[in-house]
Design a protein around this motif. Structure first.
Motif, PDB file in Angstrom:
ATOM      1  N   MET A   1       0.835  -1.203   0.000  1.00 13.12           N
ATOM      2  CA  MET A   1       0.000   0.000   0.000  1.00 13.12           C
ATOM      3  C   MET A   1       0.870   1.252   0.000  1.00 13.12           C
ATOM      4  SD  MET A   1      -3.097   1.108   2.591  1.00 13.12           S
ATOM      5  CE  MET A   1      -2.013   1.280   4.023  1.00 13.12           C
ATOM      6  N   PRO A   2       0.798   2.102  -1.052  1.00 13.23           N
ATOM      7  CA  PRO A   2       1.603   3.321  -1.087  1.00 13.23           C
ATOM      8  C   PRO A   2       1.184   4.300   0.001  1.00 13.23           C
ATOM      9  CG  PRO A   2       0.715   2.769  -3.262  1.00 13.23           C
ATOM     10  CD  PRO A   2       0.006   1.918  -2.275  1.00 13.23           C
ATOM     11  N   VAL A   3       2.105   5.167   0.379  1.00 12.41           N
ATOM     12  CA  VAL A   3       1.814   6.164   1.406  1.00 12.41           C
ATOM     13  C   VAL A   3       0.647   7.051   0.984  1.00 12.41           C
ATOM     14  CG1 VAL A   3       2.753   8.175   2.603  1.00 12.41           C
ATOM     15  CG2 VAL A   3       4.179   6.156   2.267  1.00 12.41           C
ATOM     16  N   SER A   4       0.578   7.374  -0.298  1.00 13.70           N
ATOM     17  CA  SER A   4      -0.442   8.294  -0.789  1.00 13.70           C
ATOM     18  C   SER A   4      -1.745   7.597  -1.177  1.00 13.70           C
ATOM     19  CB  SER A   4       0.089   9.057  -2.001  1.00 13.70           C
ATOM     20  OG  SER A   4       0.443   8.160  -3.048  1.00 13.70           O
ATOM     21  N   ALA A   5      -1.855   6.292  -0.926  1.00 10.96           N
ATOM     22  CA  ALA A   5      -3.035   5.554  -1.354  1.00 10.96           C
ATOM     23  C   ALA A   5      -4.283   6.025  -0.619  1.00 10.96           C
ATOM     24  CB  ALA A   5      -2.831   4.058  -1.117  1.00 10.96           C
ATOM     25  N   ASP A   6      -5.421   5.964  -1.308  1.00  8.75           N
ATOM     26  CA  ASP A   6      -6.712   6.185  -0.673  1.00  8.75           C
ATOM     27  C   ASP A   6      -7.037   4.899   0.091  1.00  8.75           C
ATOM     28  OD1 ASP A   6      -9.445   6.335  -0.050  1.00  8.75           O
ATOM     29  OD2 ASP A   6      -9.851   7.640  -1.761  1.00  8.75           O
ATOM     30  N   ARG A   7      -6.915   4.962   1.405  1.00  8.77           N
ATOM     31  CA  ARG A   7      -7.017   3.753   2.210  1.00  8.77           C
ATOM     32  C   ARG A   7      -8.434   3.191   2.232  1.00  8.77           C
ATOM     33  NH1 ARG A   7      -2.880   5.552   7.154  1.00  8.77           N
ATOM     34  NH2 ARG A   7      -1.075   5.824   5.766  1.00  8.77           N
ATOM     35  N   ARG A   8      -9.420   4.043   2.004  1.00  7.09           N
ATOM     36  CA  ARG A   8     -10.787   3.519   1.894  1.00  7.09           C
ATOM     37  C   ARG A   8     -10.920   2.622   0.662  1.00  7.09           C
ATOM     38  NH1 ARG A   8     -15.289   6.055   4.806  1.00  7.09           N
ATOM     39  NH2 ARG A   8     -14.449   7.522   6.311  1.00  7.09           N
ATOM     40  N   LEU A   9     -10.287   3.007  -0.430  1.00  6.70           N
ATOM     41  CA  LEU A   9     -10.340   2.156  -1.618  1.00  6.70           C
ATOM     42  C   LEU A   9      -9.601   0.848  -1.405  1.00  6.70           C
ATOM     43  CD1 LEU A   9      -9.893   4.698  -4.561  1.00  6.70           C
ATOM     44  CD2 LEU A   9     -12.004   3.665  -3.676  1.00  6.70           C
ATOM     45  N   VAL A  10      -8.502   0.890  -0.645  1.00  3.37           N
ATOM     46  CA  VAL A  10      -7.795  -0.352  -0.316  1.00  3.37           C
ATOM     47  C   VAL A  10      -8.696  -1.261   0.511  1.00  3.37           C
ATOM     48  CG1 VAL A  10      -5.809  -1.323   0.889  1.00  3.37           C
ATOM     49  CG2 VAL A  10      -5.541   0.777  -0.434  1.00  3.37           C
ATOM     50  N   ALA A  11      -9.412  -0.668   1.477  1.00  5.47           N
ATOM     51  CA  ALA A  11     -10.339  -1.454   2.286  1.00  5.47           C
ATOM     52  C   ALA A  11     -11.452  -2.035   1.424  1.00  5.47           C
ATOM     53  CB  ALA A  11     -10.914  -0.595   3.399  1.00  5.47           C
TER      54      ALA A  11
END
Length: 426
Positions: free
Chosen positions: A289-299
């Motif tokens: 997971m990149p630092v700048s990733a949208d973590r909601r989209l990862v979830a």
């Protein structure tokens, strides 16, 4: 010339190793055990699945009430005493599951096991490890929490083997005595020590060293000054609660659903495979997971994999020989098990200021725990609903997929148009 005495090796990593072992027992007996106990109790007594599922709910719900007061218990009696008492109470509770002759006895056992296991659970792990680390705390806690996954890998098949070979009562006594003995030794030899008692500093630093960690930039404050008016908080709490509800509800029944197709040994090994998949999924997200990733989209992506797994399980439940489909579905479902608990706090850290995140994270965790406590009983109703066969998994698999899809919708609804800047909350 007089030489200086050699510095004592930093004790903190021994604490991590001991806490890892504590988590193996805590989760192996208190979290991954109840699905096996459910099957064993139903097989021994012939009681309705809904009744025994409700006892599992009581186990988790009472545990949530106790864990809210765990810091107060630690302050009053000390971490070592509370930890040993928790192990003994958990052991007594599991023995109660094994010998209960009346429903009220089963529910009394559920209170004991639920109240005991949280003294060996997540809050306890944090309380034991945190004083020893500041800079390296994330790595130390991550290593300690891996004991939870190892507990699932070891104990899911181990419970099956012990119950099959010794019977549930003898197996519960053997595991309970071993757990209480090991936790007692760990408490006396490791958990009773503090950095101050050994003259050591967190992270093994030299006395007087200044922590030069940079202060991270943080996102926007809570809307209206409170979490209940903030869409980000509401959607994050709802998504975590829904995801855990689907996950725990299905896991509580998964073993007994797999037994008709795979046998008890195969079902136990498959549950262990799901836990291995959980370790892999959590590790992949952490590494990639990149630092700048949208973590909601990862979830959402993690939940999407679980939805696919649930749907494959549903298809396999409708086929005569669905063993391969069951295994594929469980592996896909398992990939998101660890992320369901680890990603929501990471989202909170990226979306809220530091002081607000400190309020938000405990709240979403508490809401999630309260929600999943009712999941085993709710999913048990599906197994006993009109037209449902006792071992039919189709309604449960479809329900899990629908609830997980609702969690994805909640994550997406709470997204902001502006993404956090690179470097925020890392």
């Amino acid at each position: 010339m007089t030489s200086l005495p050699a510095a004592r090796p930093f004790f903190g990593w021994r604490v991590v190793a001991a806490t890892f072992l504590l988590a193996v027992f805590g989760w192996g007996v208190g979290f991954y055990g109840p699905p096996v106990y459910l099957h064993a109790v139903v097989a021994r007594t012939g009681w309705p699945v809904t009744l025994v599922s409700t006892a599992v709910t009581v186990h988790f719900l009472f545990g949530a009430l106790v864990v809210a007061n765990l810091p107060r218990l630690h302050r009053a009696f000390g971490v070592p005493r509370v930890t040993v008492l928790g192990a003994a109470l958990l052991a007594a509770g599991v023995a109660g599951w094994a010998v209960a002759a009346e429903p009220w006895q089963l529910f009394a056992a559920a209170l004991a096991s639920g109240g005991g296991w949280v003294a060996l659970g997540a809050a306890a792990v944090n309380a034991i490890v945190a004083p020893w680390f500041v800079r390296n705390r994330p790595a130390a806690l991550g290593m300690a929490y891996n004991g939870a996954s190892v507990g699932g890998i070891l104990f899911s098949p181990l419970w099956v083997a012990l119950i099959g070979g010794l019977g549930f009562p003898a197996a519960s006594v053997a595991v309970g005595l071993a757990m209480t003995l090991v936790v007692g030794l760990l408490s006396a030899l490791v958990f009773a020590k503090t950095p101050e008692s050994l003259g050591q500093q967190p992270d093994g630093d030299r006395p007087g060293k200044v922590d030069a960690r940079p202060t991270p930039r943080h996102a926007e404050p809570l809307a209206g000054g409170g979490p209940w008016r903030d869409r980000r908080f509401i959607t994050l709490a709802a998504a975590m609660a829904l995801g855990l509800f689907a996950q725990i509800g299905l896991l509580a029944h998964l073993f007994s659903l797999l037994v008709p197709a795979l046998g008890e040994g195969g079902a136990g090994l498959t549950m262990a495979a799901a836990t291995l998949a959980a370790i892999a999924g959590r590790s992949l997200v952490g590494w990639l997971m990149p630092v700048s990733a949208d973590r909601r989209l990862v979830a959402c992506a993690s939940l999407g994999v679980q939805v696919l797994g649930s749907l494959i399980l549903a298809v396999a439940a409708m086929t005569v020989d669905g063993g391969a489909g069951l295994l594929a579905g469980i592996l896909l479902f398992g990939l998101g098990i660890g992320n369901a608990t680890s990603l929501p706090p990471l989202i909170a850290q990226a979306e809220f200021r530091a002081d607000d995140a400190a309020r938000v994270v405990p709240l979403i965790v508490a809401i999630g725990q309260a929600a999943y406590a009712f999941a085993p009983a709710a999913f048990g109703l599906l197994r006993a609903g009109p037209g449902a066969e006792p071992q039919a998994g189709l309604p449960l698999f479809l329900a899990a997929a629908l609830v997980q899809a609702a969690a994805i919708a909640a994550f997406l609804w709470g997204r902001r148009s502006r993404r956090p800047a690179v470097g925020d909350n890392i």
